[in-house]
Design a protein around this motif. Structure first.
Motif, PDB file in Angstrom:
ATOM      1  N   ALA A  41      63.619  37.190   6.699  1.00 24.46           N
ATOM      2  CA  ALA A  41      64.945  37.751   6.442  1.00 24.46           C
ATOM      3  C   ALA A  41      65.539  38.147   4.847  1.00 24.46           C
ATOM      4  O   ALA A  41      66.006  39.050   4.495  1.00 24.46           O
ATOM      5  CB  ALA A  41      65.840  37.414   6.847  1.00 24.46           C
ATOM      6  N   SER A  42      65.257  36.958   4.170  1.00 25.36           N
ATOM      7  CA  SER A  42      65.370  36.760   2.847  1.00 25.36           C
ATOM      8  C   SER A  42      64.664  38.179   2.357  1.00 25.36           C
ATOM      9  O   SER A  42      64.996  38.774   0.565  1.00 25.36           O
ATOM     10  CB  SER A  42      65.602  35.971   1.817  1.00 25.36           C
ATOM     11  OG  SER A  42      64.323  35.782   2.660  1.00 25.36           O
ATOM     12  N   LEU A  43      63.277  38.497   2.560  1.00 26.59           N
ATOM     13  CA  LEU A  43      62.665  38.605   1.183  1.00 26.59           C
ATOM     14  C   LEU A  43      62.696  40.765   2.110  1.00 26.59           C
ATOM     15  O   LEU A  43      62.571  41.484   1.394  1.00 26.59           O
ATOM     16  CB  LEU A  43      61.121  38.813   2.394  1.00 26.59           C
ATOM     17  CG  LEU A  43      60.824  38.084   1.555  1.00 26.59           C
ATOM     18  CD1 LEU A  43      59.111  36.965   2.123  1.00 26.59           C
ATOM     19  CD2 LEU A  43      60.515  37.744  -0.074  1.00 26.59           C
ATOM     20  N   ILE A  44      62.904  41.071   2.996  1.00 28.34           N
ATOM     21  CA  ILE A  44      62.966  42.360   3.432  1.00 28.34           C
ATOM     22  C   ILE A  44      63.713  43.994   2.902  1.00 28.34           C
ATOM     23  O   ILE A  44      64.006  44.091   2.804  1.00 28.34           O
ATOM     24  CB  ILE A  44      64.036  42.501   5.226  1.00 28.34           C
ATOM     25  CG1 ILE A  44      62.281  41.830   6.011  1.00 28.34           C
ATOM     26  CG2 ILE A  44      64.056  43.457   5.548  1.00 28.34           C
ATOM     27  CD1 ILE A  44      63.160  41.695   7.458  1.00 28.34           C
ATOM     28  N   PRO A  45      65.333  43.167   2.225  1.00 28.43           N
ATOM     29  CA  PRO A  45      66.250  43.556   1.552  1.00 28.43           C
ATOM     30  C   PRO A  45      65.145  43.636   0.027  1.00 28.43           C
ATOM     31  O   PRO A  45      65.249  45.505   0.208  1.00 28.43           O
ATOM     32  CB  PRO A  45      67.453  42.711   0.910  1.00 28.43           C
ATOM     33  CG  PRO A  45      67.755  41.991   2.082  1.00 28.43           C
ATOM     34  CD  PRO A  45      65.664  41.596   2.204  1.00 28.43           C
ATOM     35  N   ALA A  46      64.621  43.152  -0.529  1.00 25.86           N
ATOM     36  CA  ALA A  46      63.219  44.062  -1.629  1.00 25.86           C
ATOM     37  C   ALA A  46      62.843  44.226  -0.881  1.00 25.86           C
ATOM     38  O   ALA A  46      62.172  46.077  -1.741  1.00 25.86           O
ATOM     39  CB  ALA A  46      62.667  42.529  -1.975  1.00 25.86           C
ATOM     40  N   LEU A  47      61.995  44.465   0.204  1.00 27.15           N
ATOM     41  CA  LEU A  47      61.052  44.947   0.384  1.00 27.15           C
ATOM     42  C   LEU A  47      61.303  46.204   0.843  1.00 27.15           C
ATOM     43  O   LEU A  47      60.911  47.579   0.182  1.00 27.15           O
ATOM     44  CB  LEU A  47      60.379  44.705   1.700  1.00 27.15           C
ATOM     45  CG  LEU A  47      59.496  45.842   2.715  1.00 27.15           C
ATOM     46  CD1 LEU A  47      58.079  45.842   1.921  1.00 27.15           C
ATOM     47  CD2 LEU A  47      59.524  45.190   3.781  1.00 27.15           C
ATOM     48  N   VAL A  48      62.650  47.185   0.924  1.00 24.69           N
ATOM     49  CA  VAL A  48      62.950  47.781   1.820  1.00 24.69           C
ATOM     50  C   VAL A  48      63.757  48.570   0.183  1.00 24.69           C
ATOM     51  O   VAL A  48      63.382  50.038   0.264  1.00 24.69           O
ATOM     52  CB  VAL A  48      64.750  47.465   2.796  1.00 24.69           C
ATOM     53  CG1 VAL A  48      65.132  49.016   2.571  1.00 24.69           C
ATOM     54  CG2 VAL A  48      64.257  47.108   3.539  1.00 24.69           C
ATOM     55  N   GLU A  49      64.031  48.095  -0.709  1.00 28.07           N
ATOM     56  CA  GLU A  49      64.356  48.966  -1.984  1.00 28.07           C
ATOM     57  C   GLU A  49      63.368  49.237  -2.859  1.00 28.07           C
ATOM     58  O   GLU A  49      63.378  50.405  -3.034  1.00 28.07           O
ATOM     59  CB  GLU A  49      64.822  47.740  -2.430  1.00 28.07           C
ATOM     60  CG  GLU A  49      65.868  48.509  -3.927  1.00 28.07           C
ATOM     61  CD  GLU A  49      66.941  49.676  -3.354  1.00 28.07           C
ATOM     62  OE1 GLU A  49      66.688  50.688  -4.101  1.00 28.07           O
ATOM     63  OE2 GLU A  49      67.212  49.584  -2.775  1.00 28.07           O
ATOM     64  N   CYS A  50      62.154  48.224  -2.608  1.00 33.57           N
ATOM     65  CA  CYS A  50      60.855  48.492  -3.270  1.00 33.57           C
ATOM     66  C   CYS A  50      60.533  50.064  -2.625  1.00 33.57           C
ATOM     67  O   CYS A  50      60.401  51.209  -2.953  1.00 33.57           O
ATOM     68  CB  CYS A  50      60.075  48.001  -2.916  1.00 33.57           C
ATOM     69  SG  CYS A  50      58.931  47.656  -3.725  1.00 33.57           S
ATOM     70  N   VAL A  51      60.369  50.352  -0.795  1.00 30.35           N
ATOM     71  CA  VAL A  51      59.966  51.128   0.098  1.00 30.35           C
ATOM     72  C   VAL A  51      60.837  52.912  -0.704  1.00 30.35           C
ATOM     73  O   VAL A  51      59.667  52.865  -0.714  1.00 30.35           O
ATOM     74  CB  VAL A  51      59.664  50.991   1.023  1.00 30.35           C
ATOM     75  CG1 VAL A  51      59.303  51.844   2.301  1.00 30.35           C
ATOM     76  CG2 VAL A  51      58.339  49.537   0.901  1.00 30.35           C
ATOM     77  N   ARG A  52      62.264  52.211  -0.470  1.00 29.80           N
ATOM     78  CA  ARG A  52      62.626  53.055  -0.398  1.00 29.80           C
ATOM     79  C   ARG A  52      63.156  54.385  -1.581  1.00 29.80           C
ATOM     80  O   ARG A  52      63.060  55.120  -1.393  1.00 29.80           O
ATOM     81  CB  ARG A  52      64.601  52.847  -0.184  1.00 29.80           C
ATOM     82  CG  ARG A  52      65.208  53.999  -0.480  1.00 29.80           C
ATOM     83  CD  ARG A  52      66.728  53.233  -0.276  1.00 29.80           C
ATOM     84  NE  ARG A  52      67.279  53.344   1.048  1.00 29.80           N
ATOM     85  CZ  ARG A  52      67.472  51.669   1.467  1.00 29.80           C
ATOM     86  NH1 ARG A  52      68.467  51.024   0.488  1.00 29.80           N
ATOM     87  NH2 ARG A  52      67.973  51.620   2.976  1.00 29.80           N
TER      88      ARG A  52
END
Length: 187
Positions: free
Chosen positions: A48-59
């Motif tokens: 769960a803590s990795l998902i915000p960074a992933l979403v921002e990178c993908v966004r």
């Protein structure tokens, strides 16, 4: 008469020793289940803590895939909200989050520049590692649950379990067999 009293005393001591033995085994197995769930919980929080960074990178790359990103964000929020909930409530949400991640990574195939991004590749490796740890933790947890449940249900330990209100634990099961698979993050 005196020999009969001694025999009864020995029988009571033997019975007490058996009750203590089975009680301690049940306590040990219950603690192992709690420890195993803690292992799953740590990995789920790590994911769960990795998902915000992933979403921002993908966004930054996926301007047209906002629905997929939003679905991952919403599932993560649901998972975080249920962080202290019992397994029965939390497991389906976590499984659905895994499904959303798989769908997001399937969309990444259409973005070659994203697949080459260093930050994305680091996140991909870390998430793959976390998903593998979650899978191992699930197996360990279910093994610990199996051991506890066998003790709770088998004779003679079930008599002690009933007397001291030990209950079988729930397995970490998934409704959709596809949820048992780690997201495919190899590009």
């Amino acid at each position: 008469m005196e020999g009969t009293g001694f025999a009864w005393l020995l029988a009571l001591l033997a019975l007490a020793a058996l009750v203590i033995y089975y009680y301690n085994r049940l306590v040990f197995n219950r603690a192992r289940v709690a420890e195993a769930w803690s292992g799953i919980d740590v990995q789920l929080k790590r994911r769960a803590s990795l998902i915000p960074a992933l979403v921002e990178c993908v966004r930054q790359y996926m301007h047209y895939e906002q629905d997929a990103l939003q679905a991952v964000v919403q599932e993560r929020q649901r998972a975080v909200q249920l962080a202290d909930s019992p397994l029965g409530q939390r497991a389906p949400v976590e499984a659905h989050l895994g499904t959303q991640l798989r769908q997001l990574f399937a969309l990444v195939e259409d973005y070659p520049a994203l697949k080459a991004d260093g930050q994305f590749l680091d996140l991909q490796r870390t998430l793959t590692d976390v998903e593998n740890h979650i899978q191992m933790a699930r197996r360990y947890y279910n093994g610990a649950v199996r051991e506890l449940n066998v003790r709770v249900e088998s004779v003679p330990s079930n008599l002690v379990a009933r007397a001291f209100a030990f209950a079988p634990a729930d397995y970490f099961s998934l409704d959709d067999p596809r949820d048992a698979q780690s997201p495919n993050m190899e590009f």
